[in-house]
Motif scaffolding. Structure first.
Motif, PDB file in Angstrom:
ATOM      1  N   SER A  73      44.495  60.746  22.207  1.00 60.55           N
ATOM      2  CA  SER A  73      44.954  59.620  23.021  1.00 60.55           C
ATOM      3  C   SER A  73      45.199  60.044  24.467  1.00 60.55           C
ATOM      4  O   SER A  73      44.794  59.363  25.414  1.00 60.55           O
ATOM      5  CB  SER A  73      46.238  59.037  22.427  1.00 60.55           C
ATOM      6  OG  SER A  73      46.793  58.041  23.272  1.00 60.55           O
ATOM      7  N   ILE A  74      45.851  61.187  24.641  1.00 57.22           N
ATOM      8  CA  ILE A  74      46.121  61.700  25.990  1.00 57.22           C
ATOM      9  C   ILE A  74      44.806  62.034  26.693  1.00 57.22           C
ATOM     10  O   ILE A  74      44.610  61.714  27.870  1.00 57.22           O
ATOM     11  CB  ILE A  74      47.016  62.952  25.919  1.00 57.22           C
ATOM     12  CG1 ILE A  74      48.355  62.604  25.275  1.00 57.22           C
ATOM     13  CG2 ILE A  74      47.240  63.548  27.307  1.00 57.22           C
ATOM     14  CD1 ILE A  74      49.126  63.808  24.782  1.00 57.22           C
ATOM     15  N   LEU A  75      43.909  62.666  25.962  1.00 57.76           N
ATOM     16  CA  LEU A  75      42.616  63.025  26.532  1.00 57.76           C
ATOM     17  C   LEU A  75      41.833  61.776  26.928  1.00 57.76           C
ATOM     18  O   LEU A  75      41.191  61.741  27.989  1.00 57.76           O
ATOM     19  CB  LEU A  75      41.822  63.854  25.518  1.00 57.76           C
ATOM     20  CG  LEU A  75      40.478  64.414  25.987  1.00 57.76           C
ATOM     21  CD1 LEU A  75      40.665  65.297  27.214  1.00 57.76           C
ATOM     22  CD2 LEU A  75      39.807  65.187  24.855  1.00 57.76           C
ATOM     23  N   ALA A  76      41.886  60.746  26.101  1.00 58.97           N
ATOM     24  CA  ALA A  76      41.201  59.491  26.422  1.00 58.97           C
ATOM     25  C   ALA A  76      41.769  58.869  27.691  1.00 58.97           C
ATOM     26  O   ALA A  76      41.032  58.347  28.531  1.00 58.97           O
ATOM     27  CB  ALA A  76      41.330  58.520  25.249  1.00 58.97           C
TER      28      ALA A  76
ATOM     29  N   ARG B 251      40.205  51.841  26.271  1.00 62.47           N
ATOM     30  CA  ARG B 251      40.012  51.881  27.721  1.00 62.47           C
ATOM     31  C   ARG B 251      39.016  52.969  28.125  1.00 62.47           C
ATOM     32  O   ARG B 251      38.192  52.772  29.011  1.00 62.47           O
ATOM     33  CB  ARG B 251      41.353  52.141  28.417  1.00 62.47           C
ATOM     34  CG  ARG B 251      42.299  50.968  28.417  1.00 62.47           C
ATOM     35  CD  ARG B 251      43.386  51.189  29.458  1.00 62.47           C
ATOM     36  NE  ARG B 251      44.463  50.234  29.306  1.00 62.47           N
ATOM     37  CZ  ARG B 251      45.582  50.459  28.637  1.00 62.47           C
ATOM     38  NH1 ARG B 251      45.770  51.623  28.053  1.00 62.47           N
ATOM     39  NH2 ARG B 251      46.522  49.542  28.545  1.00 62.47           N
ATOM     40  N   MET B 252      39.135  54.127  27.479  1.00 60.53           N
ATOM     41  CA  MET B 252      38.269  55.239  27.846  1.00 60.53           C
ATOM     42  C   MET B 252      36.802  54.920  27.552  1.00 60.53           C
ATOM     43  O   MET B 252      35.915  55.186  28.363  1.00 60.53           O
ATOM     44  CB  MET B 252      38.704  56.498  27.084  1.00 60.53           C
ATOM     45  CG  MET B 252      37.939  57.767  27.457  1.00 60.53           C
ATOM     46  SD  MET B 252      36.357  57.998  26.593  1.00 60.53           S
ATOM     47  CE  MET B 252      36.885  58.070  24.898  1.00 60.53           C
TER      48      MET B 252
ATOM     49  N   ALA C 296      42.956  46.501  27.823  1.00 60.64           N
ATOM     50  CA  ALA C 296      41.942  47.370  27.219  1.00 60.64           C
ATOM     51  C   ALA C 296      40.669  46.577  26.917  1.00 60.64           C
ATOM     52  O   ALA C 296      39.555  47.066  27.139  1.00 60.64           O
ATOM     53  CB  ALA C 296      42.487  48.005  25.941  1.00 60.64           C
ATOM     54  N   MET C 297      40.814  45.355  26.428  1.00 59.80           N
ATOM     55  CA  MET C 297      39.641  44.513  26.181  1.00 59.80           C
ATOM     56  C   MET C 297      38.912  44.199  27.485  1.00 59.80           C
ATOM     57  O   MET C 297      37.680  44.138  27.524  1.00 59.80           O
ATOM     58  CB  MET C 297      40.057  43.220  25.471  1.00 59.80           C
ATOM     59  CG  MET C 297      40.311  43.386  23.988  1.00 59.80           C
ATOM     60  SD  MET C 297      40.451  41.807  23.113  1.00 59.80           S
ATOM     61  CE  MET C 297      42.091  41.292  23.624  1.00 59.80           C
ATOM     62  N   ALA C 298      39.687  44.007  28.560  1.00 62.46           N
ATOM     63  CA  ALA C 298      39.063  43.759  29.863  1.00 62.46           C
ATOM     64  C   ALA C 298      38.270  44.987  30.312  1.00 62.46           C
ATOM     65  O   ALA C 298      37.178  44.854  30.876  1.00 62.46           O
ATOM     66  CB  ALA C 298      40.128  43.392  30.896  1.00 62.46           C
TER      67      ALA C 298
END
Length: 674
Positions: free
Chosen positions: A229-232, A273-274, A309-311
Motif C-alpha cells: 500500500s505504501i509503495l503504491a 490510485r497507483m 480513486a475511481m476518478a
C-alpha cells in the motif's frame, strides 16, 4: 584495495558533503524537478554516474542493475570481502550487538525516537542524526519524520525549510546511509523511506531513489499488504523511468494476484490510485467487486478516497458511487472544505451527479458562507457550475457578499464569479443591476493585468447576462487588442470565434446604450459555425402529424437563423384576423427547440446561459420559443406524442393536466431563479 575502491565509488556516487551546494550545482548541472526555485535544492542528488554501482548487500553476491537516464549499469561483484567503507562501518552499527552494548543501544534508540517527536523541522532532525550512529530502522524513521515535519507547513515555510535541509551537511550523509543500508532494511522501512524521499523532493533520477526502486523490485513478492500500500502510494507520484515502470508492472501483477486477500480499505484505495486509468478494464471490475464487498466497513474518509480513486482510474461504478455518496450525505457537516472540494471534483470527472447530495451540499455551503473564505466559496461555485448544478442558496448569499466588497476578490476569482452567474443563468431579480454594477470597478481595476483572452471571456459572459459595459467593450474592440487574437492557437480558435460572434449578435440585436457605436470586425468573427445536427425522427414525425389539422399554418424544419442559431422547426401561423394576407414576417412564428439535456441546470427545467440567450434573441426577432426535451418526448407513449406536442406548441389545445404541468415547471423555474 577493494575497500578503497568501494569507498571511492560511494564517495563519488553520493553528493560531496564537504563541498558547498552552490559548487555542486555548477558541477553537476542537474535540477530538482520539485523545488527548482532554489538553486541549493537542485543538489539533493545521489546521482548515477559512469561508475558501476557497487553491491548494496555486504554478505551476498548479486547482480545489481541500476537505471539512470536510460542507461543500465550492471556489475557482479566477487564475494571477497564485505562492504568496508569507513562510513558504512562507523555510521551503520550492527543491529545484533553484544549483550554488554545492548542496554546502551536500547537507551539511545528510545531516546532518539522520543527526541524525534520534538523535532519541528527537517534541520532539527538532521542535527539529531549527527549526534550518533544510526541503525537501519532509525534511518527510516528520520527520513519519515523529515517528511512529516513539513506536511503541515505553509507553502512558503515548507520551501524555506527544504532549502535549509538540502544545504545541511548532514542530509547527504543521511541519504548515503540510507543507500548503503537499504539491503538490510525491512520491506516496510524501505517503502516508507522511499515515499518520504520522493515527497521531500529528492530527485527521482538520483541514485538513491533508483537504488530503492531496484530493491523494491527484488523484494516485491515478500512485501505484506501494508508495504504494498505504501509503495503504491509512492509510485503514484513517480515520473516514468525504467525502474519505476518495471516496478509498477510488477506491483500490478502482485496486486491482481492478491486482490481477494486484501483486508484494508486504505490499501485498496492506494492500489487503485497507483494503477490509474491505464489498468485493464477486467482489473478495474475486480477492484469494483472487492470494494463493494468491503463497503459495509467504509468510513466517511474511506468513501471520499474511494471516489477519488475511481476518478484516478477513470472508472465509473454507479453502485459504488451511490454507496459512497450516501455515507458522505449522512456526514456532510464533518467534512473539511478541501476534502469536500476534492470529492466534488472527482464526481465531476466521473460525470456522476446525485441531486439529493448536491442539494445537501448546497445547503451546507450556504450555512458556511460566513466561515469559508471567499476563495473557498468561489471554488465551490466553480465546481457546481461544471456539474451544471445551480446552488441557489449559495448564489444568493454570495451575491450579497460581492455587493458589499467586490474588491477583496482576485482577478481569477472575479472572472470565475462572472462565468458562474452567467453560465447558470442565475437571476438576482431586484439585486441584479446592483450586483453587476458592483463588479465593474473591480474588473476595470484589473484591466492592465488581464490578457486579451480573459478580457474576451469576461465580456462574453457579461453579454450572456445582458450587461454591456463600455469600460470593457471599448478596450476589447481596440485594434491593438484585436491584433493579439491573430496569433491564437488553432485549437482555441473555434471557441474564440464563437465568443466574438455572440458579442457581435448581442450588440446588433439588443442595441445597448453606449457612448459610441461599437461593432466587432469581421476579421475575428470567422466563418459561421453551422450546427450539423441531423433531423430528430421522433420530433420531425410528430411535427408533421400535428400540422395536418392546422389550416394555413406552415412548417419549416432545420432553420439556421442569422448564420448562428439553429432551430429544429419554425411554425408560421395565420394572422388572427386575416387567413390569407400578410407577409410571413408579420405572422406569428413559433420556434420549436429540441435542446440537449446539458442546456438545463441539473435537476430542473431552468435553461443555462447559452440557451437563455438564444431564447432572448429569438423573442427579439419576433419568435415565440418553445422547447421540448428529449426526456419529455421519450417518456411520452408514442401514440400520445403528437397530442403532447400540440398542447405544448398551441396553448388553445392544452388539456387541464398539461396546463397544470406547465405551471408546475414554471414555478420550479421561478424558485430556481429566486
Amino acid at each position: 584495495m577493494s575497500a578503497w575502491v568501494t569507498k571511492e565509488v560511494m564517495r563519488w556516487g553520493c553528493f560531496c558533503s564537504r563541498r558547498s551546494l552552490w559548487q555542486q550545482s555548477n558541477l553537476m548541472g542537474k535540477k530538482s524537478p520539485k523545488y527548482t526555485s532554489f538553486p541549493s535544492q537542485q543538489l539533493a542528488h545521489i546521482w548515477g554516474t559512469k561508475h558501476h554501482q557497487t553491491c548494496l548487500e555486504s554478505n551476498r553476491v548479486s547482480s545489481v542493475r541500476f537505471y539512470s537516464k536510460g542507461t543500465i549499469h550492471s556489475e557482479v561483484l566477487e564475494e571477497k570481502e564485505p562492504l568496508s567503507s569507513p562510513l558504512a562501518k562507523s555510521s551503520l552499527p550492527d543491529e545484533n550487538q553484544s549483550e554488554e552494548t545492548a542496554p546502551k543501544k536500547t537507551q539511545w534508540t528510545s531516546s532518539l525516537m522520543d527526541r524525534l517527536q520534538s523535532c519541528g523541522s527537517p534541520s532539527d532532525v538532521l542535527e539529531l542524526t549527527s549526534e550518533r550512529a544510526l541503525t537501519f530502522k532509525q534511518i527510516s524513521s528520520c527520513l519519515c519524520h523529515i517528511w512529516f515535519s513539513t506536511k503541515k507547513m505553509s507553502t512558503d515555510n515548507q520551501r524555506y525549510e527544504l532549502q535549509l535541509m538540502f544545504e545541511h551537511p548532514g542530509f547527504d550523509v543521511l541519504l548515503q546511509q540510507a543507500m548503503t543500508s537499504v539491503g538490510r532494511m525491512s520491506n516496510g522501512d524501505v517503502a516508507y523511506s522511499l515515499l518520504s524521499m520522493v515527497n521531500i523532493g529528492v530527485p527521482q533520477d538520483s541514485r538513491v531513489i533508483q537504488t530503492f526502486l531496484r530493491n523494491c523490485q527484488e523484494n516485491l513478492n515478500d512485501m505484506d499488504e501494508r508495504s504494498l500500500s505504501i509503495l503504491a502510494s509512492c509510485l503514484r507520484n513517480l515520473e516514468p523511468s525504467n525502474n519505476a515502470d518495471a516496478l509498477k508492472d510488477g506491483l500490478r501483477m502482485v496486486v491482481e494476484a492478491r486482490l481477494p486477500e486484501i483486508k484494508n480499505v486504505k490499501a485498496l484505495q492506494n492500489m487503485m490510485r497507483m494503477l490509474g486509468k491505464d489498468a485493464p478494464m477486467g482489473l478495474k471490475r475486480k477492484f469494483e467487486e472487492k470494494a463493494l464487498s468491503m463497503s459495509n466497513r467504509f468510513s466517511l474518509l474511506d468513501s471520499q478516497h474511494i471516489i477519488t480513486a475511481m476518478a484516478s482510474m477513470k472508472f465509473h461504478s454507479k453502485p459504488l458511487l451511490d454507496i459512497c455518496c450516501k455515507i458522505i450525505q449522512e456526514n456532510i457537516n464533518g467534512i473539511p472544505f478541501n476534502q469536500l472540494f476534492e470529492t466534488m471534483q472527482s464526481c465531476r470527472q466521473l460525470q456522476y451527479r446525485d441531486l439529493e447530495l448536491l442539494t445537501d451540499l448546497s445547503e451546507h455551503a450556504a450555512s458556511m458562507i460566513d466561515i469559508w473564505t471567499k476563495k473557498q466559496v468561489v471554488l465551490f461555485l466553480s465546481v457546481c457550475e461544471r456539474l451544471a448544478f445551480c446552488p441557489t442558496a449559495v448564489m444568493e448569499a454570495f451575491a450579497g457578499k460581492v455587493i458589499e466588497n467586490p474588491k477583496v476578490l482576485t482577478l481569477k476569482d472575479l472572472l470565475c464569479v462572472v462565468k458562474v452567474y452567467s453560465t447558470l443563468n442565475y437571476d438576482l431579480q431586484h439585486r441584479r443591476q446592483q450586483f453587476l454594477d458592483s463588479l465593474m470597478p473591480a474588473l476595470v481595476s484589473y484591466l492592465p493585468k488581464m490578457s486579451s483572452f480573459e478580457l474576451l471571456k469576461v465580456v462574453y459572459h457579461l453579454c450572456l447576462l445582458g450587461h454591456f459595459p463600455s469600460a470593457l467593450l471599448e478596450p476589447l474592440l481596440q485594434s491593438s487588442t484585436l491584433e493579439k487574437f491573430k496569433s491564437t492557437d488553432p485549437k482555441y480558435l473555434v471557441n474564440q470565434e464563437r465568443m466574438f460572434q455572440t458579442v457581435n449578435l448581442c450588440l446588433h440585436l439588443e442595441h445597448p446604450v453606449l457612448p459610441q457605436p461599437l461593432t466587432v470586425p469581421p476579421t475575428v468573427l470567422g466563418a459561421p459555425v453551422l450546427e450539423s445536427r441531423a433531423v430528430i425522427p421522433e420530433l420531425s414525425q410528430c411535427l408533421q402529424s400535428m400540422m395536418e389539422d392546422q389550416a394555413n399554418t406552415t412548417l419549416q424544419e432545420r432553420v439556421l437563423l442569422l448564420g448562428f442559431y439553429f432551430i429544429d422547426g419554425v411554425i408560421t401561423k395565420p394572422l388572427p384576423s386575416e387567413t390569407d394576407s400578410g407577409g410571413a414576417e408579420s405572422r406569428p412564428r413559433i420556434a420549436v427547440l429540441f435542446p440537449a439535456p446539458s442546456s438545463f441546470c441539473f435537476g430542473t427545467s431552468h435553461p443555462r446561459g447559452t440557451l437563455a440567450l438564444k431564447m432572448r434573441h429569438l423573442k427579439t426577432l419576433g419568435y415565440d420559443p418553445v422547447w421540448v426535451t428529449e426526456r419529455e418526448l421519450q417518456s411520452t407513449p408514442e401514440e400520445k406524442r403528437t397530442d403532447f406536442l400540440r398542447g405544448r406548441i398551441f396553448p388553445e389545445h392544452r388539456s387541464q393536466a398539461e396546463v397544470e404541468k406547465l405551471n408546475t415547471n414554471q414555478e420550479a423555474r421561478t424558485v430556481q431563479s429566486s
